[in-house]
Design an enzyme around this catalytic site. Structure first.
Site, PDB file in Angstrom:
ATOM      1  N   ASN A 184       0.835  -1.210   0.000  1.00 26.78           N
ATOM      2  CA  ASN A 184       0.000   0.000   0.000  1.00 26.78           C
ATOM      3  C   ASN A 184       0.864   1.253   0.000  1.00 26.78           C
ATOM      4  O   ASN A 184       1.932   1.301   0.622  1.00 26.78           O
ATOM      5  CB  ASN A 184      -1.013  -0.003   1.145  1.00 26.78           C
ATOM      6  CG  ASN A 184      -0.412  -0.120   2.530  1.00 26.78           C
ATOM      7  OD1 ASN A 184       0.614  -0.751   2.719  1.00 26.78           O
ATOM      8  ND2 ASN A 184      -1.060   0.480   3.511  1.00 26.78           N
ATOM      9  N   CYS A 190      -4.246   0.697  -2.418  1.00 31.76           N
ATOM     10  CA  CYS A 190      -4.089  -0.545  -1.654  1.00 31.76           C
ATOM     11  C   CYS A 190      -2.981  -1.415  -2.253  1.00 31.76           C
ATOM     12  O   CYS A 190      -2.689  -1.346  -3.456  1.00 31.76           O
ATOM     13  CB  CYS A 190      -5.379  -1.363  -1.703  1.00 31.76           C
ATOM     14  SG  CYS A 190      -6.765  -0.628  -0.825  1.00 31.76           S
ATOM     15  N   GLU A 194      -2.952  -4.663  -2.910  1.00 37.60           N
ATOM     16  CA  GLU A 194      -3.306  -5.643  -3.936  1.00 37.60           C
ATOM     17  C   GLU A 194      -3.523  -4.986  -5.297  1.00 37.60           C
ATOM     18  O   GLU A 194      -3.175  -5.541  -6.335  1.00 37.60           O
ATOM     19  CB  GLU A 194      -4.500  -6.515  -3.539  1.00 37.60           C
ATOM     20  CG  GLU A 194      -5.701  -5.831  -2.939  1.00 37.60           C
ATOM     21  CD  GLU A 194      -5.590  -5.535  -1.447  1.00 37.60           C
ATOM     22  OE1 GLU A 194      -4.627  -4.853  -1.057  1.00 37.60           O
ATOM     23  OE2 GLU A 194      -6.483  -5.936  -0.697  1.00 37.60           O
TER      24      GLU A 194
HETATM   25  N1  THU Z   1      -5.304  -1.438   2.551  1.00 39.52           N
HETATM   26  C1  THU Z   1      -4.745  -2.269   1.631  1.00 39.52           C
HETATM   27  O1  THU Z   1      -3.652  -1.996   1.104  1.00 39.52           O
HETATM   28  N2  THU Z   1      -5.390  -3.392   1.302  1.00 39.52           N
HETATM   29  C2  THU Z   1      -6.523  -3.831   1.896  1.00 39.52           C
HETATM   30  O2  THU Z   1      -7.015  -4.892   1.555  1.00 39.52           O
HETATM   31  C3  THU Z   1      -7.169  -3.032   2.943  1.00 39.52           C
HETATM   32  C4  THU Z   1      -6.584  -1.684   3.168  1.00 39.52           C
HETATM   33  C5  THU Z   1      -4.571  -0.247   2.924  1.00 39.52           C
HETATM   34  C6  THU Z   1      -5.155   1.064   2.467  1.00 39.52           C
HETATM   35  C7  THU Z   1      -4.556   2.017   3.481  1.00 39.52           C
HETATM   36  O3  THU Z   1      -3.256   2.376   3.050  1.00 39.52           O
HETATM   37  C8  THU Z   1      -4.430   1.191   4.741  1.00 39.52           C
HETATM   38  O4  THU Z   1      -4.495  -0.163   4.336  1.00 39.52           O
HETATM   39  C9  THU Z   1      -5.496   1.468   5.776  1.00 39.52           C
HETATM   40  O5  THU Z   1      -6.759   1.333   5.247  1.00 39.52           O
END
Ligand code: THU
Length: 157
Positions: A62, A73, A75
């Site tokens: 992320n 995010c 993924e």
């Molecule tokens: N986040 C992800 O990278 N993947 C997920 O599946 C859930 C949330 C990240 C977004 C943000 O940078 C942090 O986690 C908090 O929400």
């Protein structure tokens, strides 16, 4: 009127050792990728890894931004990298791991709705099911296709 029900199936494992070795490798890459996270606002470090049909593994993490919605995010970072750099290779496995202060969450973090929609589209594009592994320190969840994370997928246009 008819009552309808949708059931989803997934497997739960207690440790990485129980995974098939090739899937375990993707899970380990996702854990490693938590170290690539840039999360100065949430402190929530998410790592992702995608295996392509030729065996290649690409990682993502992320990436946050002061203008919050501009971040992305883990993924989607991994899938967009794979989509942009290996456009002809289907994605076959996606693993996601998350932690804070270097400690992996006990229960797996689950992908947000926007990421699930992107997973669905790449599964359709690749023409092969994408196995999703959600990695926690205490349990691991394995979904054999994106429909099990996003029932009634929108792919009508
Ligand atoms: N986040 C992800 O990278 N993947 C997920 O599946 C859930 C949330 C990240 C977004 C943000 O940078 C942090 O986690 C908090 O929400």
């Amino acid at each position: 009127m008819t009552n309808k029900e949708i059931k989803i199936a997934f497997k739960e494992y207690d440790s990485l050792q129980q995974l098939d070795p090739s899937e375990r490798e993707v899970a380990e890459a996702a854990i490693e990728a938590t170290g690539l996270s840039y999360a100065p606002y949430s402190g929530f470090n998410v790592g992702a890894a995608v295996r392509l049909e030729d065996g290649t593994i690409v990682k993502g993490a992320n990436q946050e931004n002061a203008a919050y919605p501009s971040g992305l995010c883990a993924e989607r970072t991994a899938m967009f990298y794979a989509g942009a750099n290996y456009p002809d290779k289907a994605m076959t496995v996606l693993a996601i791991a998350a932690g804070q202060n270097g400690v992996l969450c006990g229960t797996p973090a689950t992908p947000c709705g926007a990421c699930r929609q992107v997973m669905a589209q790449y599964q359709t594009k690749g023409g092969k099911p994408i196995v999703t592994l959600l990695i926690g320190a205490d349990k691991i969840w394995r979904f054999s296709k994106v429909e099990d994370l996003l029932p009634l997928i929108f792919d009508s246009i």
